[in-house]
Write a protein that holds these residues in place. Structure first.
Motif, short mmCIF file in Angstrom:
data_model
loop_
_atom_site.label_atom_id
_atom_site.label_comp_id
_atom_site.label_asym_id
_atom_site.label_seq_id
_atom_site.Cartn_x
_atom_site.Cartn_y
_atom_site.Cartn_z
N ALA A 175 -5.10 5.24 -0.16
CA ALA A 175 -4.94 5.70 -0.73
C ALA A 175 -4.25 4.49 -2.12
O ALA A 175 -4.91 3.65 -1.68
CB ALA A 175 -3.20 6.15 -0.12
N MET A 176 -3.14 4.63 -2.73
CA MET A 176 -2.82 3.94 -3.44
C MET A 176 -4.11 4.26 -4.56
O MET A 176 -4.28 2.87 -5.35
CB MET A 176 -2.83 2.47 -3.42
N GLU A 193 -1.10 10.75 0.37
CA GLU A 193 -0.75 9.91 0.05
C GLU A 193 -0.32 8.62 1.10
O GLU A 193 -0.35 9.02 2.08
CB GLU A 193 0.60 10.91 0.62
N LEU A 194 0.37 7.63 0.44
CA LEU A 194 0.22 6.08 1.23
C LEU A 194 1.32 6.78 2.52
O LEU A 194 0.72 6.26 3.83
CB LEU A 194 1.24 5.30 0.56
N ASP A 195 2.45 7.60 2.46
CA ASP A 195 2.78 7.90 3.60
C ASP A 195 2.22 8.27 4.82
O ASP A 195 1.75 7.86 6.13
CB ASP A 195 3.66 8.27 3.63
N GLU A 196 1.09 9.06 4.23
CA GLU A 196 0.13 10.08 5.37
C GLU A 196 -0.79 9.04 5.75
O GLU A 196 -0.96 8.76 6.35
CB GLU A 196 -0.65 11.47 4.52
N GLU A 222 7.35 1.32 5.56
CA GLU A 222 5.80 1.73 5.91
C GLU A 222 5.57 0.92 6.92
O GLU A 222 4.46 2.08 7.24
CB GLU A 222 4.64 1.05 4.14
N LEU A 223 5.98 0.52 7.78
CA LEU A 223 5.09 -0.16 8.96
C LEU A 223 5.78 0.67 10.08
O LEU A 223 5.38 0.49 11.04
CB LEU A 223 5.47 -1.73 9.29
N THR A 224 6.85 1.06 9.48
CA THR A 224 7.58 2.53 11.03
C THR A 224 6.60 3.62 11.08
O THR A 224 6.99 4.08 11.69
CB THR A 224 9.11 1.80 10.94
N ARG A 225 6.26 3.28 9.96
CA ARG A 225 5.28 4.79 9.23
C ARG A 225 3.55 4.61 10.19
O ARG A 225 3.11 5.70 10.41
CB ARG A 225 4.85 5.30 7.59
#
Length: 329
Positions: A175-176, A193-196, A222-225
């Motif tokens: 990602a990114m 995507e970043l969250d994925e 992001e850490l909780t994802r």
């Protein structure tokens, strides 16, 4: 009359001699800051700078009217005011490629060390606590066959992913970064995507450059994802990760562990809990710190500066606009 350069990086005797044949060289050994009075006094007469880890601000550049080029012994350039450099037509050179493989080695070392709890269990043995066969409370986790999420997929990110995919049969997600069809074909990498990516990965390795867009890119959300069993590795720049949020996530068990070579403040504050946490492997920014790589980086910087100050295009030029401004003027 020879041009004058200020040298404040680690350069070998041979490299200093190479520079001295071309220029008048003033060396500043152990320079910690651009606020050093002797360094500031020498700036007005300098045509070139060569070194690393010293912030070069717009205010500082105002005191360097003759400056033509800076050769940074590094890949990152967040220490430099890029707008001011380009406005002045001052060339900034860096050292990409030279440290790619070594830094990737460091990244994968952190993946392995955190997964197998190497530092924690080595300390366990040193303390004399190994009195019987270890049980599940000391087990680590496998690396082979897991999912490796690369946040950033440039040279270093690709080199880390190559180790994971080809050496350990890892599934690679990234990602990114813009689409990388060649790497997708080579490594079986898939863009997310970043969250994925965060939700899918067993290991998340951060390699993006630091910018205003990436500062605290990895924060509380992001850490909780991430999976509670996942491990975060940062070999980019410290401020890309929100350190306070990371500490909380580690303490609360939102993620399993972290392998860190970079920090928001370096050297790391003695008050930081990170190096004292059992589920953290903390290193003193050793990404490129081998004799071979540091010497190669310094040589690239020397070559860059000689080319820049003799009117030739440097090998590794960061601000293309400064070159165009200079040659179209």
């Amino acid at each position: 009359m020879k041009k004058r350069i200020l040298a404040y990086g680690r350069l070998s005797e041979a490299q200093m001699a190479q520079l001295s044949r071309e220029f008048e060289v003033q060396q500043f050994k152990g320079l910690a800051s651009a606020d050093d009075p002797e360094f500031r006094a020498a700036l007005p007469g300098a045509h070139g700078l060569i070194g690393s880890s010293v912030a070069i601000s717009a205010e500082l550049l105002e005191n360097a009217p003759n400056l033509e080029a800076i050769a940074s012994i590094s890949v990152g350039y967040d220490n430099y005011d890029m707008e001011a450099l380009s406005q002045r037509g001052i060339l900034l050179c860096n050292t990409p490629d030279v440290l790619t493989e070594t830094t990737a080695d460091t990244g994968f070392t952190l993946i392995m060390a955190t997964a197998r709890r190497v530092v924690e269990l080595a300390d366990f043995v040193k303390r004399g606590d190994w009195q019987k066969s270890i049980g599940p409370e000391h087990f680590g986790s496998d690396v082979h066959g897991k999912t490796l999420g690369m946040v950033g997929f440039g040279r270093i990110g690709a080199a880390v992913a190559r180790r994971g995919a080809l050496g350990f049969g890892m599934r690679v997600r990234y990602a990114m970064a813009s689409p990388k069809p060649a790497l997708e074909a080579e490594l079986g990498a898939e863009r997310r995507e970043l969250d994925e990516l965060l939700a899918e990965s067993d290991f998340v390795c951060v390699t993006v450059p630091l910018s205003e867009a990436t500062r605290h890119l990895i924060g509380a959300h992001e850490l909780t994802r991430m999976k509670s069993s996942a491990i975060l590795v940062n070999i980019a720049r410290g401020p890309v990760v929100d350190e306070a949020a990371l500490i909380e996530a580690l303490e609360m068990g939102h993620i399993r562990a972290a392998g860190l070579d970079v920090f928001e403040r370096e050297p790391l504050s003695p008050e930081s809990p990170l190096p004292h946490m059992a589920n953290v492997v903390a290193l003193p920014h050793i990404g490129s710190a081998t004799h071979e790589t540091r010497d190669a980086m310094a040589q690239r910087a020397v070559d860059n500066l000689i080319l820049a100050l003799t009117g030739e295009r440097p090998i590794s030029l960061v601000n293309e606009d400064a070159w165009e401004n200079r040659h179209n003027a």
